[in-house]
Write an enzyme that holds these catalytic residues in place. Structure first.
Site, PDB file in Angstrom:
ATOM      1  N   GLY A   1     -15.806  26.918 -10.279  1.00  0.00           N
ATOM      2  CA  GLY A   1     -16.165  25.344 -10.409  1.00  0.00           C
ATOM      3  C   GLY A   1     -17.455  25.059 -10.274  1.00  0.00           C
TER       4      GLY A   1
ATOM      5  N   CYS B   1     -17.689  32.184   1.548  1.00  0.00           N
ATOM      6  CA  CYS B   1     -16.790  30.915   1.154  1.00  0.00           C
ATOM      7  C   CYS B   1     -15.648  30.423   2.375  1.00  0.00           C
ATOM      8  CB  CYS B   1     -16.102  31.171  -0.212  1.00  0.00           C
ATOM      9  SG  CYS B   1     -14.834  32.525  -0.022  1.00  0.00           S
TER      10      CYS B   1
ATOM     11  N   CYS C   1     -14.747  41.290  -1.449  1.00  0.00           N
ATOM     12  CA  CYS C   1     -14.056  40.451  -1.948  1.00  0.00           C
ATOM     13  C   CYS C   1     -14.211  40.944  -3.817  1.00  0.00           C
ATOM     14  CB  CYS C   1     -14.487  39.011  -2.279  1.00  0.00           C
ATOM     15  SG  CYS C   1     -13.984  38.034  -3.443  1.00  0.00           S
TER      16      CYS C   1
ATOM     17  N   MET D   1      -9.201  31.494  -8.679  1.00  0.00           N
ATOM     18  CA  MET D   1      -8.803  31.993  -7.744  1.00  0.00           C
ATOM     19  C   MET D   1      -8.614  31.195  -6.204  1.00  0.00           C
ATOM     20  SD  MET D   1     -10.075  35.763  -8.519  1.00  0.00           S
ATOM     21  CE  MET D   1     -11.735  35.093  -8.911  1.00  0.00           C
TER      22      MET D   1
END
Length: 365
Positions: free
Chosen positions: A11, A202, A105, A34
């Site tokens: 985004g 995040c 990640c 995701m």
């Protein structure tokens, strides 16, 4: 050119421009967002401003896909992310280490689970908005390089990519600056062209890592203890080792003429040792969970490198020797700074990433 590529879309402006550039180059683009971070508990209500993976972020990505006319999907990876990334984050803090969830990640989610989805969708490649470069050299060997824009370079977070991963990965922004990326987004009419950067971690919306660990850890794992000086003298008590990281200065709650920093954390006893800045020098480090972008480095004996011990830390001249059991020994060429167990150390030769690992301990002078 013209193959199908899955673009990881957060985004934000970077992944949006990455998708646009690939579309322009003739690729059959499919955007995938995701869903990674779990919903924060309520009460208290917690803002997700400054993070990624929120509903608003997915809508921003969807609008880009609609404008550029390519398919877009959201996939739910919360279970995998929770087990591989959040679980590791909490466990490492409880063990007195300071993890880097972005590295985990990338290794466990973005370049593994995402590739699994790509295969299911008949894609040949995956792409992200990372600022890094991949070049194919002689003999078909792939090389991971720093981004052209040094201030935005993210190669540090990508050291776990091997030859197979690099062969199927594209980084369209590697040769661009952030200013150029935003200019391209404005020229394309993307609504997120001036969207602020997301925060580094995040899933911790308020940046209070200790509180996040406490909320997500079994009560019996919280280990309170003592704050000691270098001579073992008790200075204060604390509510858990997860409140501390090596080198920390703020939040110690101790009055001192000269600033005090966390020097050592013993997760078994709960003792946290503090000292002055001059107490922190090291000769190098031992790292585990070794990943090499060039496997042949393991057979070259001791080699000269530069090593980054944190993302924003300047490279340090050093030597490297691969040890058994996926470990490596790094010796700094000169007296070096303190190292933080749990953080990633990444090895460079010029602009090229040679590999990296997770710091286990510093070497004494």
């Amino acid at each position: 050119m013209g193959g199908r590529v899955i673009v990881a879309m957060s985004g934000g402006v970077d992944s949006s421009v990455a998708a646009a550039l690939l579309r322009e180059q003739g690729y059959d683009v499919i955007g995938i967002a995701m869903r990674l971070a779990p919903e924060e508990p309520s009460p208290p209500a917690r803002s997700r401003r400054g993070t990624c993976c929120s509903h608003d972020d997915f809508e921003d990505a969807r609008r880009v896909a609609e404008l550029l006319d390519f398919p877009f999907y959201v996939i739910d990876l919360r279970a995998e992310f929770g087990a591989s990334v959040i679980g590791n984050f909490v466990s490492e803090y409880l063990n007195g280490r300071t993890p880097n969830p972005c590295v985990m990640c990338n290794r466990e989610i973005k370049f593994d689970r995402l590739w699994q989805r790509a295969v299911a969708l008949g894609a040949d490649l995956i792409a992200t908005g990372h600022y890094a470069r991949i070049e194919r050299g002689s003999g078909g060997i792939f090389h991971l390089l720093r981004a052209s824009d040094e201030s935005k370079d993210q190669s540090y977070f990508l050291f776990s990519l091997g030859q197979q991963e690099m062969a199927r990965t594209l980084f369209p922004l590697g040769g661009l600056s952030k200013t150029q990326v935003r200019a391209l987004a404005r020229a394309l009419g993307l609504a997120n062209a001036d969207k602020p950067e997301s925060q580094e971690i995040c899933f911790v919306a308020d940046r209070n890592y200790a509180e996040f660990v406490a909320r997500n850890a079994p009560a019996e794992r919280i280990r309170p203890g003592r704050i000691l000086d270098n001579n073992g003298r008790r200075l204060a008590d604390h509510n858990g080792v997860h409140h501390f990281t090596i080198g920390q200065r703020r939040g110690l709650g101790i009055a001192s003429v000269a600033p005090l920093y966390v020097r050592a954390i013993d997760a078994e006893t709960g003792d946290v040792t503090v000292g002055h800045r001059g107490d922190f020098a090291s000769a190098g480090l031992i790292a585990g969970m070794l990943r090499l972008t060039h496997p042949e480095i393991a057979n070259q004996g001791e080699i000269s490198i530069e090593v980054k011990i944190r993302y924003r830390h300047p490279p340090i001249p050093a030597s490297l020797r691969v040890l058994p059991e996926d470990r490596v020994r790094i010796r700094f060429r000169n007296r070096g700074p303190a190292v933080t167990p749990g953080q990633a150390c990444v090895f460079y030769r010029g602009d090229e990433v040679l590999g990296g690992g997770i710091i286990e301990a510093g070497l004494e002078l």
